[in-house]
Design an enzyme around this catalytic site. Structure first.
Site, PDB file in Angstrom:
ATOM      1  CD  GLU A 276      -2.708  -1.473  -0.001  1.00  0.00           C
ATOM      2  OE1 GLU A 276      -3.040  -0.501  -0.715  1.00  0.00           O
ATOM      3  OE2 GLU A 276      -2.999  -2.660  -0.286  1.00  0.00           O
ATOM      4  CD  GLU A 305      -2.040  -4.080  -7.689  1.00  0.00           C
ATOM      5  OE1 GLU A 305      -2.659  -3.098  -7.229  1.00  0.00           O
ATOM      6  OE2 GLU A 305      -1.573  -4.960  -6.979  1.00  0.00           O
TER       7      GLU A 305
HETATM    8 ZN    ZN Z   1      -2.600  -3.118  -4.920  1.00  0.00          ZN
END
Ligand code: ZN
Length: 511
Positions: A276, A305
């Site tokens: 995160e 991502e």
């Molecule tokens: Zn993620």
């Protein structure tokens, strides 16, 4: 720039600014719901959220936007706009066309059906009974298919499914993704086999030692400090809270992350904090000149991502990272991990083990979980398979790709919330993120050749600066395939990701 153009462009950007401010307020209301809200507030909260989304829909479909867009784009002076301004107009127009072409009735019906399907999914998952879930999923799938058909016209994509993929990875298509994924699948399956029969196998018992949660909180704080995600100083633009499913939310100077702490699995919060944190520094380091403009947002879900996985896996699971952080971890945990050795620990956090559950998957097997889902979605929208056939095909593919036997649909086709929430077309972004991260690493290694040495002495600065300059700063100026080419000089390719995996895992497993 002609005067009339300046004024209509300015008016448009003023409207965009209001939308970004409203969106950021909505995000905080959501964040509060997940982290702090007392249970009885739920009814009021759903009214608040519904009102915010009604206001947002009204603002973003304001006919005035359409009028201003026409005025701005029709001007002969359009050519005198710079790249950033043109990109802003392109992104506004794209969003506006999509929002206004979807009938309000369909949007409302879909939102209602999503809530029902999520609710039934929870019950069906608990009961391990797909037949409960099936009728509601079928209804939701039909609604998404209708929307995909309309969006396909607006976006001019080849198939309805491509129109959904485009929401998360603009301009990427199922055809191009299928090619990349076929290569990815083959390479991963052979790498997994190599690890399975390798002489060196990890001992993961050290990861099962109990670490009290207040110590884990300190570990998480120390990690945020290391990656330069400020949650403590007077100038901090971040904070860390706790939720079952970790997430990141926010905008520029207010980007928040969550993690979860399990006493018998301390590694879980370490890697979710790094993951995160990777998302958060991307959001915080977008080009500051572009705040409140469409270009001042992330490129795509896959790019997001790529940044979280870069920090979590490429940095956070590297031997060099643990050269620096293991002594620190030992210091923070007192005598709990004092006998852990570096190589054993690094191998343990990089164990390759085919499993049934995506969110628990390791770095090597993870993408196979995604490829199963992508292939099913693609075939579903192409009418090659039906919702009723999903469980059976799911189980077959898990056996074929990962060699695992799915015993019930709760650990199979019903494990994720995505489809229940109407989120079709999102899954490929997870694997594309890994692929991008490999390409980004290969390029960064040329510019910062001693990055590993730096990490082993606890210096994340140069890596972060490189990512900021070469990835974060571009915001949404380019579509993902164009941005990867701009950064790396190459088309989307799995080779650099494979090189990274093979280099790392052949050393760990001794093959
Ligand atoms: Zn993620």
């Amino acid at each position: 720039m002609a005067k009339s153009l300046t004024s209509s462009y300015k008016k448009l950007m003023e409207k965009e600014k209001n939308l970004f401010i409203l969106g950021s307020a909505g995000a905080i209301v959501h964040w509060d719901m997940e982290t702090k809200m007392p249970p009885r507030a739920i009814r009021l909260r759903s009214l608040q959220l519904a009102m915010l989304s009604r206001i947002e829909h009204k603002m973003s479909t304001d006919p005035e936007i359409g009028k201003l867009l026409k005025e701005t784009m029709r001007q002969p002076e359009y050519d005198s706009l710079d790249t950033v301004q043109k990109r802003n107009l392109y992104l506004i127009k794209k969003h506006y066309d999509e929002q206004t072409k979807l009938p309000e009735e369909l949007v409302a019906e879909t939102a209602k059906q999503e809530a029902i399907t999520i609710d039934v999914w929870k019950k069906a998952k608990a009961a391990k009974d797909f037949s409960m879930f099936k009728p509601e999923l079928e209804k939701l799938f039909d609604l998404r298919k209708k929307a995909a058909g309309i969006l396909m016209e607006v976006k001019k994509t080849a198939t309805p499914y491509d129109a959904l993929v485009d929401i998360f990875e603009p301009k990427m298509t199922a055809e191009s993704i299928s090619k990349v994924f076929a290569e990815l699948r083959e390479g991963l399956i052979s790498l997994i086999k190599k690890c399975e029969v390798a002489p060196k196998q990890p001992d993961i018992s050290v990861l099962k030692r109990r670490v009290p949660i207040d110590i884990q909180r300190k570990i998480a704080e120390s990690l945020t400090e290391l990656i330069g995600y400020d949650i403590k100083s007077k100038e901090a633009g971040g904070r860390i809270d706790e939720t079952e499913h970790p997430f990141t939310t926010g905008y520029y100077d207010d980007v928040r992350i969550t993690t979860h702490y399990y006493e018998d699995n301390f590694a879980s919060s370490i890697f979710s904090t790094l993951h995160e944190g990777g998302h958060a520094i991307y959001e915080q380091n977008l080009n500051r000149d572009w705040i409140f403009q469409p270009v001042g947002t992330a490129c795509s879900s896959g790019f997001h991502e790529s940044q979280s996985r870069f920090v979590e896996n490429i940095v956070g699971r590297s031997r060099e990272f643990w050269i620096y952080f293991l002594p620190k971890l030992k210091e923070l945990t007192g005598n709990i991990l004092s006998d852990g050795d570096l190589d054993g620990f690094v191998h343990a956090v990089n164990q390759v083990k085919p499993s049934k559950i995506r969110v628990e998957a390791d770095e090597v097997t993870y993408c196979l979980h995604i490829i199963v889902r992508f292939n099913l979605e693609r075939d579903l929208f192409a009418n090659k398979i039906t919702v009723a056939e999903l469980p059976q095909i799911w189980n077959q593919r898990y056996k074929e790709y990962l060699g695992v036997d799915i015993e019930n649909d709760s650990e199979g086709v019903m494990q994720d919330t995505h489809w229940a929430g109407g989120l079709f077309g999102y899954f490929p972004s997870y694997a594309l993120g890994n692929i991008f991260s490999g390409q980004i690493l290969a390029t960064m290694e040329k510019d910062v050749p001693d990055w590993k040495n730096q990490i082993s002495s606890g210096n994340f600065q140069d890596v972060k600066q490189w990512l900021t300059k070469n990835v974060h700063h571009y915001g949404n100026l380019h579509d993902p395939a164009d941005l990867i080419k701009r950064i790396t000089g190459e088309e989307v390719s799995v080779k650099p990701y494979f090189n990274y995996l093979y280099r790392k895992y052949s050393k760990l497993y001794g093959f």
